[in-house]
Design a protein around this motif. Structure first.
Motif, PDB file in Angstrom:
ATOM      1  N   GLU A 186      -8.685  13.340 -30.967  1.00 30.23           N
ATOM      2  CA  GLU A 186      -7.973  13.729 -29.737  1.00 30.23           C
ATOM      3  C   GLU A 186      -6.652  14.436 -30.089  1.00 30.23           C
ATOM      4  OE1 GLU A 186      -6.588  10.369 -27.448  1.00 30.23           O
ATOM      5  OE2 GLU A 186      -6.348  11.591 -25.640  1.00 30.23           O
ATOM      6  N   PHE A 192       0.778  12.606 -31.863  1.00 27.08           N
ATOM      7  CA  PHE A 192       0.446  12.029 -30.554  1.00 27.08           C
ATOM      8  C   PHE A 192       1.751  11.565 -29.909  1.00 27.08           C
ATOM      9  CE2 PHE A 192      -2.013   9.590 -27.470  1.00 27.08           C
ATOM     10  CZ  PHE A 192      -2.992  10.532 -27.201  1.00 27.08           C
ATOM     11  N   LYS A 263      -9.975  15.388 -20.174  1.00 25.92           N
ATOM     12  CA  LYS A 263      -9.896  13.920 -20.171  1.00 25.92           C
ATOM     13  C   LYS A 263      -9.759  13.445 -18.731  1.00 25.92           C
ATOM     14  CE  LYS A 263      -7.066  10.291 -22.351  1.00 25.92           C
ATOM     15  NZ  LYS A 263      -6.124  10.064 -23.458  1.00 25.92           N
ATOM     16  N   PRO A 267      -4.397   6.993 -19.627  1.00 31.74           N
ATOM     17  CA  PRO A 267      -3.827   5.656 -19.796  1.00 31.74           C
ATOM     18  C   PRO A 267      -2.405   5.524 -19.244  1.00 31.74           C
ATOM     19  CG  PRO A 267      -3.789   6.836 -21.872  1.00 31.74           C
ATOM     20  CD  PRO A 267      -4.507   7.726 -20.889  1.00 31.74           C
ATOM     21  N   PHE A 272       1.435   4.483 -24.197  1.00 31.49           N
ATOM     22  CA  PHE A 272       0.571   5.646 -23.914  1.00 31.49           C
ATOM     23  C   PHE A 272       0.978   6.236 -22.559  1.00 31.49           C
ATOM     24  CE2 PHE A 272      -1.687   3.448 -27.216  1.00 31.49           C
ATOM     25  CZ  PHE A 272      -2.152   4.484 -28.008  1.00 31.49           C
ATOM     26  N   GLU A 274       0.839   9.050 -21.128  1.00 31.77           N
ATOM     27  CA  GLU A 274       0.275  10.406 -21.056  1.00 31.77           C
ATOM     28  C   GLU A 274       0.375  11.049 -19.684  1.00 31.77           C
ATOM     29  OE1 GLU A 274      -3.566  10.540 -23.163  1.00 31.77           O
ATOM     30  OE2 GLU A 274      -2.908   8.690 -24.106  1.00 31.77           O
ATOM     31  N   CYS A 300     -10.952   9.665 -25.346  1.00 31.77           N
ATOM     32  CA  CYS A 300     -10.248   8.400 -25.585  1.00 31.77           C
ATOM     33  C   CYS A 300     -10.349   7.328 -24.513  1.00 31.77           C
ATOM     34  CB  CYS A 300      -8.786   8.667 -25.940  1.00 31.77           C
ATOM     35  SG  CYS A 300      -8.046   7.190 -26.683  1.00 31.77           S
ATOM     36  N   PHE A 301      -9.402   7.300 -23.577  1.00 28.93           N
ATOM     37  CA  PHE A 301      -9.297   6.193 -22.620  1.00 28.93           C
ATOM     38  C   PHE A 301     -10.553   6.086 -21.735  1.00 28.93           C
ATOM     39  CE2 PHE A 301      -7.124   4.055 -18.940  1.00 28.93           C
ATOM     40  CZ  PHE A 301      -6.596   2.978 -19.640  1.00 28.93           C
ATOM     41  N   ARG A 303     -13.293   5.796 -22.732  1.00 24.83           N
ATOM     42  CA  ARG A 303     -14.120   4.825 -23.447  1.00 24.83           C
ATOM     43  C   ARG A 303     -14.185   3.475 -22.738  1.00 24.83           C
ATOM     44  NH1 ARG A 303     -10.891   4.987 -27.328  1.00 24.83           N
ATOM     45  NH2 ARG A 303      -9.967   2.940 -27.285  1.00 24.83           N
ATOM     46  N   HIS A 304     -13.110   3.118 -22.032  1.00 26.98           N
ATOM     47  CA  HIS A 304     -13.059   1.785 -21.406  1.00 26.98           C
ATOM     48  C   HIS A 304     -13.806   1.747 -20.076  1.00 26.98           C
ATOM     49  CE1 HIS A 304     -10.012   1.295 -24.427  1.00 26.98           C
ATOM     50  NE2 HIS A 304      -9.205   2.162 -23.851  1.00 26.98           N
ATOM     51  N   ALA A 325      -7.078   8.482 -29.819  1.00 25.57           N
ATOM     52  CA  ALA A 325      -5.852   8.170 -30.543  1.00 25.57           C
ATOM     53  C   ALA A 325      -5.462   6.795 -30.045  1.00 25.57           C
ATOM     54  CB  ALA A 325      -4.764   9.187 -30.226  1.00 25.57           C
ATOM     55  N   THR A 326      -5.712   5.798 -30.841  1.00 28.84           N
ATOM     56  CA  THR A 326      -5.419   4.445 -30.368  1.00 28.84           C
ATOM     57  C   THR A 326      -4.969   3.563 -31.524  1.00 28.84           C
ATOM     58  OG1 THR A 326      -6.221   2.579 -29.060  1.00 28.84           O
ATOM     59  CG2 THR A 326      -7.841   3.667 -30.477  1.00 28.84           C
ATOM     60  N   LEU A 330      -3.258  -2.658 -29.781  1.00 25.86           N
ATOM     61  CA  LEU A 330      -3.753  -2.510 -28.412  1.00 25.86           C
ATOM     62  C   LEU A 330      -5.268  -2.672 -28.305  1.00 25.86           C
ATOM     63  CD1 LEU A 330      -3.031  -1.685 -25.445  1.00 25.86           C
ATOM     64  CD2 LEU A 330      -3.577   0.660 -26.112  1.00 25.86           C
ATOM     65  N   SER A 331      -6.007  -1.994 -29.175  1.00 26.16           N
ATOM     66  CA  SER A 331      -7.435  -1.806 -28.855  1.00 26.16           C
ATOM     67  C   SER A 331      -8.421  -2.081 -29.975  1.00 26.16           C
ATOM     68  CB  SER A 331      -7.634  -0.351 -28.428  1.00 26.16           C
ATOM     69  OG  SER A 331      -7.373   0.486 -29.554  1.00 26.16           O
TER      70      SER A 331
HETATM   71  N1  URP Z   1      -5.219   8.275 -26.198  1.00 32.55           N
HETATM   72  C1  URP Z   1      -5.445   7.287 -25.366  1.00 32.55           C
HETATM   73  O1  URP Z   1      -5.946   7.480 -24.273  1.00 32.55           O
HETATM   74  N2  URP Z   1      -5.071   6.065 -25.793  1.00 32.55           N
HETATM   75  C2  URP Z   1      -5.029   4.933 -24.966  1.00 32.55           C
HETATM   76  C3  URP Z   1      -5.293   3.699 -25.691  1.00 32.55           C
HETATM   77  C4  URP Z   1      -6.736   3.342 -25.763  1.00 32.55           C
HETATM   78  O2  URP Z   1      -7.525   3.791 -24.946  1.00 32.55           O
HETATM   79  O3  URP Z   1      -7.097   2.574 -26.651  1.00 32.55           O
END
Ligand code: URP
Length: 446
Positions: A186, A192, A263, A267, A272, A274, A300-301, A303-304, A325-326, A330-331
């Motif tokens: 990312e 970042f 994206k 987040p 973060f 952003e 990235c985010f 993903r959740h 980028a995490t 945190l993750s």
């Molecule tokens: N780049 C980003 O969305 N990071 C947020 C943290 C995460 O999703 O783990």
């Protein structure tokens, strides 16, 4: 006012300082989960541990010796794995090799950023310097300009060029390994820096998804190596008010621009920050038909959000990249689960990629939680991997080193697993939703 030379020499001192801090920070980090398991689990138990944790031992890919030695010389990890599918009577295997690239930023964040991408002349200068040519296709005038404004541009060009150069040397090795589709991390063209909430100088890294220097650079790579390139950048949409987006540009192996995916989940967690820079993307859930398969990019985010993966998959994605980028605190415990679960739930391959290292910023910032101000976001733990639709996965790349993960996959596996588990057939989301709605309308109070 400081002269260009003074600025550069100051930035060199800072470089030294930061590099020292950087190597200090990496020292305490676990190198990789897999190495730890391999070191400490007795050999007779290891295969069973891997079966339970990873769905088995993924087939190791035999990679060319030249590629392995280039990776070593260039100081990045190179690993290769393969996922097989059962032979079918009517379809040939659909073999594709993907490359996942994770990397540190090669220079400290406070290397000066001048007028990187702004005026056309800036782009030409960047091009002339970046491609190391004494003449660029435009004119001799550019060379004269390079000499004249060198001090002004070099620091910024150096940083961008350093990242582009790093990626170029990794892509060259990916080509030796027969990679068909490559994806970078990312916002790969920049630190970042969104944790800082500072606009300048970071927004200067933003560039056009269609005509920016990075897209042009990736188009050259795509053509040269016959490789689809997924290039996540900070986008500036000049024709819509200069707005910023977090965007993955997708380039065909012919070098043509296939499109972009912005994206879509931003987040607002920890540092973060952003949404200070860009908001939720407006490109929906696009998929890109390439010569090697249908791909999508869930940045990235995203993903959740299980429904995000579902949407790309419903639109036809067979491989979903997740450039990220995490950070560890945190993750990291979610990392091995989310993308892998998405591969299982959606009968597709997923490819999460994370950057590496700790990036330091000159000005301290806070997390808005009453805690102390600090200079870094935390450790980006790499650990990029690929998960297959049958739930198996590759080991992760290192937590601390730059790396290239080459994964061969037979895309026939997607339909084979889908026909076995039928999640898209037996999922009741829509039916249940509509029934509830019908009941509510027909029999109020039901
Ligand atoms: N780049 C980003 O969305 N990071 C947020 C943290 C995460 O999703 O783990």
């Amino acid at each position: 006012m400081a002269s260009a030379a003074e600025t550069m020499s100051r930035s060199r001192v800072a470089v030294g300082c930061m590099q020292f801090l950087f190597s200090q920070a990496m020292e305490g980090e676990l190198e990789s989960l897999e190495l730890c398991l391999e070191r400490h689990i007795p050999p007779h138990d290891l295969a069973e541990v891997k079966r339970i944790l990873y769905g088995g031992e993924t087939r190791k890919l035999s990679l060319p010796a030249a590629a392995l030695s280039s990776a070593q010389q260039r100081d990045f990890e190179l690993q290769g794995y393969g996922f097989d599918a059962a032979p079918e009577q009517l379809r040939r295997p659909r073999i594709v090799r993907v490359g996942l690239v994770q990397n540190k930023i090669p220079l400290p964040t406070d290397t000066a950023v001048a007028v990187q991408f702004c005026p056309p002349i800036g782009q030409n200068i960047c091009k002339a310097i970046y491609f190391g040519k004494t003449a660029c296709h435009e004119s001799k005038q550019i060379i004269w300009d390079v000499d004249r404004v060198c001090g002004f541009f070099v620091a910024s060009v150096e940083k961008v060029a350093a990242l582009h150069k790093r990626i170029e040397e990794i892509v060259e090795v990916a080509a030796m390994c027969g990679v068909n589709i490559i994806c970078f991390q990312e916002a790969w063209t920049m630190p970042f820096a969104f944790c800082t909430r500072e606009r300048l100088p970071w927004t200067e890294f933003a560039e056009s998804a269609e005509g920016g220097i990075t897209t042009k650079f990736c188009q050259e790579l795509a053509k040269k190596y016959d490789m689809v390139v997924v290039s996540p950048i900070l986008e500036r949409d000049e024709i819509h008010g200069g707005t910023l987006w977090n965007t993955a540009v997708v380039i065909s192996n012919s070098g043509a621009l296939l499109g972009k995916s912005r994206k879509n989940h931003i987040p607002r967690v920890g540092d973060f920050n952003e949404s200070t820079y860009y908001m939720e993307g407006n490109t929906g859930h696009p998929v890109f038909q390439t010569q090697f398969g249908t791909i999508a990019v869930n940045i990235c985010f995203g993903r959740h959000h299980p429904l995000n993966w579902l949407m790309y998959s419903l639109n036809g994605a067979e491989i979903i990249f997740n450039p990220s980028a995490t950070i560890g605190t945190l993750s990291e415990s979610l990392w091995p689960i989310e993308a892998r679960n998405a591969a299982i739930a959606n009968h597709c391959f997923t490819c999460p990629i994370n950057r590496v290292g700790t990036e330091y910023y000159k000005n301290a910032f806070t997390s808005g939680d009453g805690g102390e101000a600090h200079h870094d976001l935390g450790h980006f733990y790499g650990s990029s991997y690929v998960a297959a639709p049958d739930g198996s996965r590759t080991p992760g790349l290192s937590r601390t080193r730059d790396g290239l993960l080459v994964v061969e996959m037979d895309l026939n596996l997607c339909r084979q697993v889908s026909d076995k588990w039928n999640f898209k057939v037996c999922g009741r989301h829509m039916v249940v939703g509509l029934m509830d709605l019908n009941c509510a309308v027909k029999s109020p109070g039901f």
